[in-house]
Design an enzyme around this catalytic site. Structure first.
Site, mmCIF file in Angstrom:
data_model
loop_
_atom_site.group_PDB
_atom_site.id
_atom_site.type_symbol
_atom_site.label_atom_id
_atom_site.label_comp_id
_atom_site.label_asym_id
_atom_site.label_seq_id
_atom_site.Cartn_x
_atom_site.Cartn_y
_atom_site.Cartn_z
ATOM 1 N N ARG A 21 35.127 -95.780 -17.329
ATOM 2 C CA ARG A 21 34.395 -96.588 -16.352
ATOM 3 C C ARG A 21 35.238 -97.080 -15.183
ATOM 4 O O ARG A 21 34.739 -97.814 -14.338
ATOM 5 C CB ARG A 21 33.749 -97.787 -17.064
ATOM 6 N N HIS A 108 35.191 -97.966 -32.497
ATOM 7 C CA HIS A 108 34.347 -96.840 -32.102
ATOM 8 C C HIS A 108 34.715 -95.562 -32.842
ATOM 9 O O HIS A 108 34.461 -94.459 -32.361
ATOM 10 C CB HIS A 108 34.412 -96.631 -30.588
ATOM 11 N N CYS A 116 29.528 -84.652 -42.467
ATOM 12 C CA CYS A 116 28.189 -84.068 -42.486
ATOM 13 C C CYS A 116 27.164 -85.198 -42.446
ATOM 14 O O CYS A 116 27.246 -86.145 -43.236
ATOM 15 C CB CYS A 116 28.004 -83.222 -43.741
ATOM 16 N N CYS A 143 26.083 -78.014 -47.546
ATOM 17 C CA CYS A 143 24.623 -78.180 -47.528
ATOM 18 C C CYS A 143 23.977 -77.697 -46.238
ATOM 19 O O CYS A 143 22.766 -77.820 -46.069
ATOM 20 C CB CYS A 143 24.260 -79.646 -47.767
ATOM 21 N N SER A 182 37.178 -102.598 -19.792
ATOM 22 C CA SER A 182 36.239 -103.185 -18.835
ATOM 23 C C SER A 182 35.365 -104.242 -19.494
ATOM 24 O O SER A 182 34.682 -105.005 -18.811
ATOM 25 C CB SER A 182 35.344 -102.087 -18.241
ATOM 26 N N ASN A 206 44.388 -105.641 -17.225
ATOM 27 C CA ASN A 206 43.459 -104.574 -16.844
ATOM 28 C C ASN A 206 43.544 -104.361 -15.339
ATOM 29 O O ASN A 206 43.651 -105.325 -14.570
ATOM 30 C CB ASN A 206 42.024 -104.943 -17.238
#
Length: 241
Positions: A21, A108, A116, A143, A182, A206
């Site tokens: 960003r 995150h 899976c 699977c 941010s 920042n």
């Protein structure tokens, strides 16, 4: 003295991983690429899955190495000063730099592993990437379910316990350092006002202003390059501790 750290993409830009960003961020220049991490689109559309996997395979994450800022946080841990690193980054550079898993909360997720969506089987992402030319939308070998990296996509819940682990580390610290974020993505960014509510000193390092700069004193807002200022800040804290 105990320090909690909240890191975003800005801590890794100096080692070749673009942020999302910032003025030159990936999504600033190419907003359509946010679809790469759209969970609903990923599970419903094969072409979207192929694009997401291909985009992640080409990510600068795979060749990046920890930089001075990452290594400074290892020094902070080795000095017994680090409470937690709550990171929005999925590049794994904190682990590769040498910080211990118990001191990291990957808010995150991580690109290093995959799973899976049907049976939950775990995979090494690098192994999947090596077969993408033949299987551009990889499926589970057990699977035939859809495979997805452990990066948290838009529309997904954060990894179980990640936010709570970050909050606990912040509650046990004297200060929170916000580094290279941010502070626009929730619920991860909610950890910063949480720290403020607890009366923690907040420092923000920042390049650009954030929407939470008012939570820090003007003298605790730093716009200098992270890879330069963070090692010096860590050195000063260790010397004074």
């Amino acid at each position: 003295m105990s320090i909690a750290v909240f890191t975003g993409a800005g801590i890794s830009t100096s080692v070749g991983i673009p942020d999302f960003r910032g003025p030159d961020g990936v999504w600033t220049k190419h907003p359509e690429q946010t679809d790469v991490y759209d969970y609903d689109l990923f599970i419903s559309n094969r072409q979207a899955r192929e694009y997401s996997w291909r985009w992640q395979k080409e990510s600068a994450v795979w060749n990046a190495q920890p930089g001075p800022a990452h290594k400074a946080l290892v020094e902070l841990e080795n000095a017994g000063v680090l409470s937690i690193i709550a990171t929005q980054n999925f590049d794994g550079l904190h682990e590769r730099a040498g910080n211990s898993a118990e001191k990291i909360s990957n808010l995150h997720g991580t690109i290093a592993s995959s799973h899976c969506l049907n049976c939950g089987a775990a995979y090494n992402t690098a192994d999947i990437m090596s077969t993408l030319d033949d299987t551009p939308a990889p499926r589970c070998s057990l699977c035939h379910g859809i495979l997805k990296t452990d990066v948290t996509y838009f529309g997904e819940q954060l990894p179980e316990g990640a936010l709570e682990k970050g909050a606990l580390g912040i509650s046990q610290a004297d200060e929170l350092w916000v580094i290279g974020s941010s502070l626009e993505v929730y619920p991860a960014a909610s950890l910063v006002p949480y720290a403020a509510q607890l009366g923690k000193r907040i420092r923000i390092i920042n390049a650009q202003p954030t929407g939470m700069d008012e939570l820090a004193k003007a003298s605790d807002i730093i716009r200098e390059p992270i890879e330069i200022v963070l090692p010096q800040l860590v050195h000063d804290v260790i010397e004074d501790n």
